[in-house]
Design a protein around this motif. Sequence first.
Motif, PDB file in Angstrom:
ATOM      1  N   THR A 115       0.824  -1.208   0.000  1.00  9.98           N
ATOM      2  CA  THR A 115       0.000   0.000   0.000  1.00  9.98           C
ATOM      3  C   THR A 115       0.857   1.257   0.000  1.00  9.98           C
ATOM      4  O   THR A 115       0.633   2.183  -0.795  1.00  9.98           O
ATOM      5  N   PRO A 134       0.755   3.381  -4.030  1.00  7.45           N
ATOM      6  CA  PRO A 134      -0.596   3.917  -3.849  1.00  7.45           C
ATOM      7  C   PRO A 134      -1.477   3.693  -5.071  1.00  7.45           C
ATOM      8  O   PRO A 134      -2.701   3.616  -4.946  1.00  7.45           O
ATOM      9  N   TRP A 178      -3.418  10.752  -0.687  1.00  5.84           N
ATOM     10  CA  TRP A 178      -4.148   9.627  -1.280  1.00  5.84           C
ATOM     11  C   TRP A 178      -4.558   8.605  -0.225  1.00  5.84           C
ATOM     12  O   TRP A 178      -5.551   7.879  -0.395  1.00  5.84           O
ATOM     13  N   LEU A 179      -3.792   8.540   0.871  1.00  6.35           N
ATOM     14  CA  LEU A 179      -4.071   7.538   1.903  1.00  6.35           C
ATOM     15  C   LEU A 179      -5.411   7.787   2.586  1.00  6.35           C
ATOM     16  O   LEU A 179      -6.102   6.830   2.981  1.00  6.35           O
ATOM     17  N   VAL A 222      -8.400   6.390   0.553  1.00  8.64           N
ATOM     18  CA  VAL A 222      -8.290   4.932   0.494  1.00  8.64           C
ATOM     19  C   VAL A 222      -8.761   4.306   1.800  1.00  8.64           C
ATOM     20  O   VAL A 222      -9.537   3.334   1.810  1.00  8.64           O
ATOM     21  N   THR A 229      -3.770   8.984  -7.297  1.00  5.32           N
ATOM     22  CA  THR A 229      -2.354   8.910  -6.922  1.00  5.32           C
ATOM     23  C   THR A 229      -1.516   9.977  -7.612  1.00  5.32           C
ATOM     24  O   THR A 229      -0.709  10.651  -6.957  1.00  5.32           O
ATOM     25  N   SER A 242       5.696   3.659  -8.103  1.00  4.76           N
ATOM     26  CA  SER A 242       4.355   3.207  -7.746  1.00  4.76           C
ATOM     27  C   SER A 242       3.624   2.653  -8.964  1.00  4.76           C
ATOM     28  O   SER A 242       2.962   1.606  -8.886  1.00  4.76           O
TER      29      SER A 242
END
Length: 582
Positions: A114, A118, A244-245, A248, A416, A449
Motif C-alpha cells: 500500500t 498507492p 491519497w491515503l 483509500v 495517486t 508506484s
Amino acid sequence: MAGSLAAAAYLCLLLPIVLATVNFDTCLQQVRNGEWGLIGGTDNSGHPVSNISTVTAITYDLCLVACGSGSEPFVWNIFSQQFSAWLLPYLALVSQLPFGAQNRLDNLVSMLLTMGSPTLAAYSLALTVLNGHWIAQRFAHLSYPNVGHAVNILSSLQQSSFHVTTDESLLASLIVLPDNDEWWSELVSWLDYIHTSTWSISAVASILWVIIAYIFTVIDSFSGVVTFSALNANGQAVGSIFLWLLPVVVGWLQLSPWSDATKVHQAMERANDIARVATDGEDEKPVPASDVSTKRAISLSKGTGEIHCDEQCMAPIYNYARFLPWALAVETVYYAFREASERSDNHQTVSGNAWIKRDRNVKICAENRRGSLTQVAAYVKPTFSPSMDHDKPRSRWGSSVVSRFLLATIIAFCLTWGSIGAAILMAFFTPTKGIACRSGSYLLYGIMSTIVWMLLITSSALAHYSTFTASFKGRYMHTKATRTAGVLSIVCRRLGKILATINAIWIVLVCLFQFGSFFDRCWCDSSVFYLGKRAAYNVIDVGPQDVAALNVPWIAGVALASGCAVFFLGIVNLLINPALQN
C-alpha cells in the motif's frame, strides 16, 4: 511507535554527516563582503548582478567553493515540528487499513504494498467498488429466489479466493432446490459479523487527526514567516504526497470488507454443512451434500500453489489478483441463475409437472422447484437458441473485465498522480525552480508506484492465463505457453513486491531528509539536475516577492490533491452498495 522508529532511524543516518554541515546565511554574507571575488552572484532569477553586495543567490560553482558540498545542520525544532504535523498523522492512519491475513508477515507485506504503490491500493479499492456495482447490474433482471443473497455473497467474496463446482449438480442443487434457501440466508447472516474494517473510535480519530493537521498546517504555511531553512523543510508537499491515503482508508471503512480469513472460512464451512443435493433415488429427496462427496458448490480455495498464492491472502489490496478468477466464478453462478429465472418466468417446473400458483408471500412455490438430480441439472442448463447472444461460448477472461479494468485504472491514476503531482508542483516552483532532490524524489516515488502496479497487474493476468488447459483425448493438460506464463507471473510478482518495499522505505526517508535539512545542499538547492551545472544557481535570501510567487503553485497543489481525493471518494460513494432491482 512507527513515527518514533522512523525518527530514530533518521537520526542514526545523520551521525556520519554532522561534521559536514554548512551555513548558507553565513556563506551568502561572505560572498556579499567580496571574500570570494566579484563573480558568481545572481538575483533570485539566476541573472548576474553587478553589485556583489546585493546578491540574493549564487551560482552552483561558487556555492561549492564558498559553502562546500555538505548540507545545512540538523535543526531539531524544525524537524520535530514538520514531522509531527505532516508525516506522523499519515503513519498512524496506515494502521486503519484493512488487513485480515492469517499471519503477520502477510499483513506487513500488504502494508508495504500500500505504501510502496498507492496506485495499486487505489486500483484495488476502485476495482472492488466497480465489481460490486457490476454484479448488481448483472443480476438485476433475474427473478429466481435468493438472487439478492447471491449478489451480496459473491460481491463480498472478492476478498477471498473461492471456486464454483458444477460437478454432480452441486451448483444446480444449491440454486434450484428450496431446501437450500437456508444456505443462502444463513451464509449472509454469518458473514455480516465479519466486518474487519468498521468506523471505530480510533479510526475516526485518526482520520480527523489527518484532516485537521492538514488544514492547520496549510493555513500556517501560507500565513507564517518564511525563511530559507523553513521554506526548504516545509512539509506542504509531503502533506499532499500522502493525501491519497485518506480516501483509500475512508473507502475501505465504508466497504467494510469481509477479510478475516479464519472467520470467513468458518462461516463458509458452517453454511456448507447444511447444503443439500438432489438425488435420482426412488423418493428423489435431497440429501446432505456431505453424503455425496467432499466437494461443495461454492467453497474457498485452499493451497493453489506458488502461482496463485496472492489470491489466498485475504487483505483487500490483493483484490487485483482475484479479479479475473472472481469474474469467471460469478459468471458461472449468473448463468445458472439466469436459466432458472427464464424457466420459472415461463412457469416451467423442475419436475415437468403443472405449475402451482404461488402464495402472495412466496415468490415461487416450493413444489415448482423440486425434482430429481437429472431434472435439477437440466433446469439450469442453457437451451440452444441461435437468436440469443448469451448462447455464444463464454470467454475465459470474464464479462466486461476490460471496461472495469480501464475505469479502475483511470480512477486510481487520478487519485495517486493527483496527490503526487501536487507535491511535485509545489517542490518544482520552490526556489530554485526545477526538478531537484525533493521534486525528483516525489517523481521517482510516483513512477515506481506505477511500475509496481504494472508488474502486479501483469502477474495476475499471467497467473490467470496459466490456468488455461488444452483438451487431448478427453484429458486436460497444460501447454508450454501456460507453463511459461506461470513462471513469468511469479517473477513479476516477486519483483513488484521488492520494488514496492524499496519504494515504501524510500518515500519515508525522503520526508525525513527534507525535514532534517539533508537536501539543503548546493547540488539540491541549485537544481543542477534540471538546469545543468552552468546555469544552476542557489537561492539563499528569499524575499517577500518570492514568497508571494509561491502562493499560486502552492494553492494549485492543495486544490489538485484535495480535489482528486474528493473526486475519488465521490466515485466510491456513487457506486457503493448498489440496489438490486428485480
